[in-house]
Design an enzyme around this catalytic site. Structure first.
Site, PDB file in Angstrom:
ATOM      1  N   ARG A  25      32.423  47.129  43.926  1.00  0.00           N
ATOM      2  CA  ARG A  25      31.220  46.298  44.011  1.00  0.00           C
ATOM      3  C   ARG A  25      30.107  46.814  43.097  1.00  0.00           C
ATOM      4  NH1 ARG A  25      27.113  45.481  48.792  1.00  0.00           N
ATOM      5  NH2 ARG A  25      26.392  43.340  48.402  1.00  0.00           N
ATOM      6  N   HIS A  42      27.904  44.525  40.590  1.00  0.00           N
ATOM      7  CA  HIS A  42      26.435  44.401  40.651  1.00  0.00           C
ATOM      8  C   HIS A  42      25.771  44.977  39.402  1.00  0.00           C
ATOM      9  CE1 HIS A  42      25.498  43.312  45.081  1.00  0.00           C
ATOM     10  NE2 HIS A  42      26.699  42.852  44.738  1.00  0.00           N
ATOM     11  N   ASP A  43      26.425  45.906  38.723  1.00  0.00           N
ATOM     12  CA  ASP A  43      25.894  46.390  37.449  1.00  0.00           C
ATOM     13  C   ASP A  43      25.980  45.270  36.413  1.00  0.00           C
ATOM     14  OD1 ASP A  43      24.901  48.090  35.462  1.00  0.00           O
ATOM     15  OD2 ASP A  43      26.907  48.787  34.899  1.00  0.00           O
ATOM     16  N   GLY A  61      23.856  42.615  32.293  1.00  0.00           N
ATOM     17  CA  GLY A  61      25.083  43.133  31.695  1.00  0.00           C
ATOM     18  C   GLY A  61      25.464  44.509  32.206  1.00  0.00           C
ATOM     19  N   ASP A  64      25.421  47.884  32.048  1.00  0.00           N
ATOM     20  CA  ASP A  64      24.622  48.888  31.338  1.00  0.00           C
ATOM     21  C   ASP A  64      24.218  50.049  32.243  1.00  0.00           C
ATOM     22  OD1 ASP A  64      22.835  47.714  33.025  1.00  0.00           O
ATOM     23  OD2 ASP A  64      21.405  47.094  31.481  1.00  0.00           O
ATOM     24  N   ASP A  78      38.201  41.563  55.213  1.00  0.00           N
ATOM     25  CA  ASP A  78      39.576  41.052  55.373  1.00  0.00           C
ATOM     26  C   ASP A  78      40.077  41.508  56.737  1.00  0.00           C
ATOM     27  OD1 ASP A  78      42.337  40.802  55.510  1.00  0.00           O
ATOM     28  OD2 ASP A  78      42.714  41.657  53.524  1.00  0.00           O
ATOM     29  N   THR A 105      44.272  42.914  56.676  1.00  0.00           N
ATOM     30  CA  THR A 105      44.621  44.183  56.012  1.00  0.00           C
ATOM     31  C   THR A 105      43.358  44.735  55.341  1.00  0.00           C
ATOM     32  OG1 THR A 105      45.305  42.953  54.041  1.00  0.00           O
ATOM     33  CG2 THR A 105      47.049  43.562  55.583  1.00  0.00           C
ATOM     34  N   ASP A 136      45.265  43.174  48.531  1.00  0.00           N
ATOM     35  CA  ASP A 136      46.395  42.243  48.530  1.00  0.00           C
ATOM     36  C   ASP A 136      45.829  40.820  48.537  1.00  0.00           C
ATOM     37  OD1 ASP A 136      45.384  41.885  51.076  1.00  0.00           O
ATOM     38  OD2 ASP A 136      46.996  42.962  52.080  1.00  0.00           O
TER      39      ASP A 136
HETATM   40  C1  HEM Z   1      31.291  35.051  45.049  1.00  0.00           C
HETATM   41  C2  HEM Z   1      30.103  35.555  45.260  1.00  0.00           C
HETATM   42  C3  HEM Z   1      29.895  36.788  46.089  1.00  0.00           C
HETATM   43  C4  HEM Z   1      29.086  36.894  47.159  1.00  0.00           C
HETATM   44  C5  HEM Z   1      28.211  35.813  47.756  1.00  0.00           C
HETATM   45  C6  HEM Z   1      29.240  38.241  47.663  1.00  0.00           C
HETATM   46  C7  HEM Z   1      28.560  38.740  48.743  1.00  0.00           C
HETATM   47  C8  HEM Z   1      28.838  39.945  49.364  1.00  0.00           C
HETATM   48  C9  HEM Z   1      28.226  40.411  50.556  1.00  0.00           C
HETATM   49  C10 HEM Z   1      27.110  39.691  51.315  1.00  0.00           C
HETATM   50  C11 HEM Z   1      28.794  41.587  50.886  1.00  0.00           C
HETATM   51  C12 HEM Z   1      28.451  42.463  52.097  1.00  0.00           C
HETATM   52  C13 HEM Z   1      27.167  43.202  51.815  1.00  0.00           C
HETATM   53  C14 HEM Z   1      26.585  43.818  53.088  1.00  0.00           C
HETATM   54  O1  HEM Z   1      26.611  43.173  54.127  1.00  0.00           O
HETATM   55  O2  HEM Z   1      26.066  44.951  53.002  1.00  0.00           O
HETATM   56  C15 HEM Z   1      29.779  41.880  49.890  1.00  0.00           C
HETATM   57  C16 HEM Z   1      30.591  42.988  49.891  1.00  0.00           C
HETATM   58  C17 HEM Z   1      31.488  43.267  48.896  1.00  0.00           C
HETATM   59  N1  HEM Z   1      31.635  42.563  47.721  1.00  0.00           N
HETATM   60 FE1  HEM Z   1      30.933  40.730  47.324  1.00  0.00          FE
HETATM   61  N2  HEM Z   1      30.125  38.909  46.894  1.00  0.00           N
HETATM   62  C18 HEM Z   1      30.548  38.069  45.902  1.00  0.00           C
HETATM   63  C19 HEM Z   1      31.400  38.392  44.870  1.00  0.00           C
HETATM   64  C20 HEM Z   1      31.965  39.631  44.704  1.00  0.00           C
HETATM   65  C21 HEM Z   1      32.644  40.063  43.509  1.00  0.00           C
HETATM   66  C22 HEM Z   1      32.764  39.230  42.242  1.00  0.00           C
HETATM   67  C23 HEM Z   1      33.093  41.332  43.747  1.00  0.00           C
HETATM   68  C24 HEM Z   1      33.835  42.253  42.837  1.00  0.00           C
HETATM   69  C25 HEM Z   1      34.613  41.855  41.859  1.00  0.00           C
HETATM   70  C26 HEM Z   1      32.695  41.674  45.087  1.00  0.00           C
HETATM   71  C27 HEM Z   1      33.020  42.835  45.718  1.00  0.00           C
HETATM   72  C28 HEM Z   1      32.607  43.176  46.996  1.00  0.00           C
HETATM   73  C29 HEM Z   1      33.144  44.290  47.744  1.00  0.00           C
HETATM   74  C30 HEM Z   1      34.298  45.164  47.302  1.00  0.00           C
HETATM   75  C31 HEM Z   1      32.414  44.365  48.930  1.00  0.00           C
HETATM   76  C32 HEM Z   1      32.553  45.416  50.035  1.00  0.00           C
HETATM   77  C33 HEM Z   1      31.717  46.617  49.626  1.00  0.00           C
HETATM   78  C34 HEM Z   1      31.766  47.788  50.607  1.00  0.00           C
HETATM   79  O3  HEM Z   1      32.466  47.757  51.615  1.00  0.00           O
HETATM   80  O4  HEM Z   1      31.029  48.758  50.329  1.00  0.00           O
HETATM   81  N3  HEM Z   1      31.996  40.637  45.628  1.00  0.00           N
HETATM   82  N4  HEM Z   1      29.774  40.871  48.974  1.00  0.00           N
END
Ligand code: HEM
Ligand code: NAG
Ligand code: NAG
Ligand code: NAG
Length: 336
Positions: free
Chosen positions: A70, A74-75, A80, A82, A254, A257, A262
């Site tokens: 993540r 977010h970077d 971009g 960076d 998820d 799992t 996966d």
């Molecule tokens: C499609 C739009 C997306 C939205 C709206 C979104 C939103 C979120 C939110 C709200 C969380 C939980 C944050 C929290 O409650 O603290 C999260 C976690 C996460 N997001 Fe996304 N996300 C998106 C796309 C992505 C993308 C593109 C990636 C990476 C390629 C990503 C990777 C992750 C991962 C791995 C977590 C878990 C992080 C952890 O457990 O520390 N997300 N996301």
């Protein structure tokens, strides 16, 4: 960089070799192009050094794979790739970490520090923090059982962070509709397929109750929960996130799992077991539903597409050539 298409099959091998050499020279002169061999002579072991630290961190805590993935996302989505997301606030600059999408949510900064220390020990002043995030994301996904892709390198680090409002407009919110989320991906050059594929990153990691509680009790002011949530799943979420309870309590993104990379994220969606509204919307929006269903039935296709989309993420507006700097400490810009 583009070359004229091969016009004739009479072109000699020698001519093709010559063109190949010219292409390599162009690649070296072209400051905009990242390359998988960027550190081949300056830091040949960098990928292994990064992977080693990521492996230790993921062994200590499986969730760290998700957190590192993540960080790269977010970077890259904000100004971009960076390394700007890593900058701590200073007395004069707020930085990106306290923007609402990041505050009490982004994590893994200490692991990035450990990676940077290990990389500096073998190749001082050579590898950017932005590249470390790109390598760490790939290592993290692979260690969690997901695909590996060819990480392109040569990014340099920003000397200032983006503003909080830039972060808030670039990073998608879990409660936005899919049309708006697709437009945020389009703003950084990613298409609908990338949006569906990259959402599959939520096959690992966790979210806080505050990120999905609007679905549980009074969805869009209806006085009822989001009707798209599987009723059994809804009850488990409600008991994990009671009204007036701890907004920072965590749930797995998820449910089946949680730490394995996966395609269960997509099969869960077919069962109406997406955690965030933005997850479940993939099956209700007609632009995204067919692809989300396809990945539920084909993990290989998901893995292949995920690697390709991650390369696109890594290519978002990098600083290259003499732009920016190679930060010595990922949390602060170099002293001038
Ligand atoms: C499609 C739009 C997306 C939205 C709206 C979104 C939103 C979120 C939110 C709200 C969380 C939980 C944050 C929290 O409650 O603290 C999260 C976690 C996460 N997001 Fe996304 N996300 C998106 C796309 C992505 C993308 C593109 C990636 C990476 C390629 C990503 C990777 C992750 C991962 C791995 C977590 C878990 C992080 C952890 O457990 O520390 N997300 N996301
Ligand atoms: C970030 O979170 C901390 C800890 O909960 C809080 O004190 C602070 O006000 C938050 N910052 C912003 C800008 O929301
Ligand atoms: C989607 O969200 C955007 C931004 O919040 C809003 O302007 C638009 O009206 C919404 N579209 C639908 C169909 O709800
Ligand atoms: C649900 O939200 C709406 C709009 O925010 C509000 O008017 C209503 O009182 C809420 N209903 C319940 C049962 O909390």
């Amino acid at each position: 960089m583009s070359f004229p298409k091969r016009k004739s099959k009479w072109i000699s091998t020698r001519y093709l070799l010559l063109m190949g050499n010219i292409a390599i020279q162009f690649a070296e002169a072209d400051a905009q192009t990242l390359s998988c061999s960027f550190y081949e002579s300056s830091c040949p072991t960098v990928a292994a050094v990064v992977e080693n630290v990521v492996r230790q961190a993921v062994q200590a805590e499986a969730r760290m794979a998700a957190s590192l993935l993540r960080l790269h996302f977010h970077d890259c989505f904000v100004h971009g790739c960076d390394g700007s997301v890593l900058l701590d606030a200073t007395s004069t600059v707020t930085g990106e970490k306290t923007a609402s999408a990041n505050n009490n949510s982004l994590r893994g900064f200490d692991v990035v520090d450990n990676i940077k220390t290990a990389v500096e020990a073998v190749c001082p002043g050579t590898v950017s923090c932005a590249d470390i995030l790109a390598l760490a994301a790939n290592a993290a996904v692979t260690l969690a059982g997901g695909p590996s892709w060819t990480v392109l390198l040569g990014r340099r680090d920003a000397t200032s962070p983006a503003t909080v409002s830039e972060v808030n407009s670039a990073i998608p919110s879990p409660n936005s509709n899919m049309t708006f989320i697709i437009s945020q991906f389009a703003a950084v050059g990613l298409n609908v397929q990338d949006t569906v594929v990259l959402s599959g990153a939520h096959t690992i990691g966790q979210a806080r109750c505050i990120s999905f509680s609007s679905r549980l009790y009074n969805f869009s002011g209806t006085g009822s929960p989001d009707p798209s949530i599987n009723p059994v799943y809804l009850r488990t979420l409600q008991s994990a996130c009671p009204q007036g309870g701890d907004i920072n309590a965590l749930r797995q993104l998820d449910i089946t799992t949680p730490t394995a990379f996966d395609n269960a994220y997509y099969t869960n969606l077919q069962d109406n077991e997406g955690l965030l509204l933005s997850d479940q919307e993939l099956t209700s929006d007609s632009n995204t539903a067919p692809l989300a269903a396809a990945y539920a039935g084909n993990q290989r296709a998901f893995f292949h597409a995920f690697g390709r989309s991650m390369v696109k993420v890594g290519n978002i507006s990098p600083l290259t050539g003499t732009q920016g700097e190679i930060r010595l400490n990922c949390r602060v810009v170099n002293p001038s």
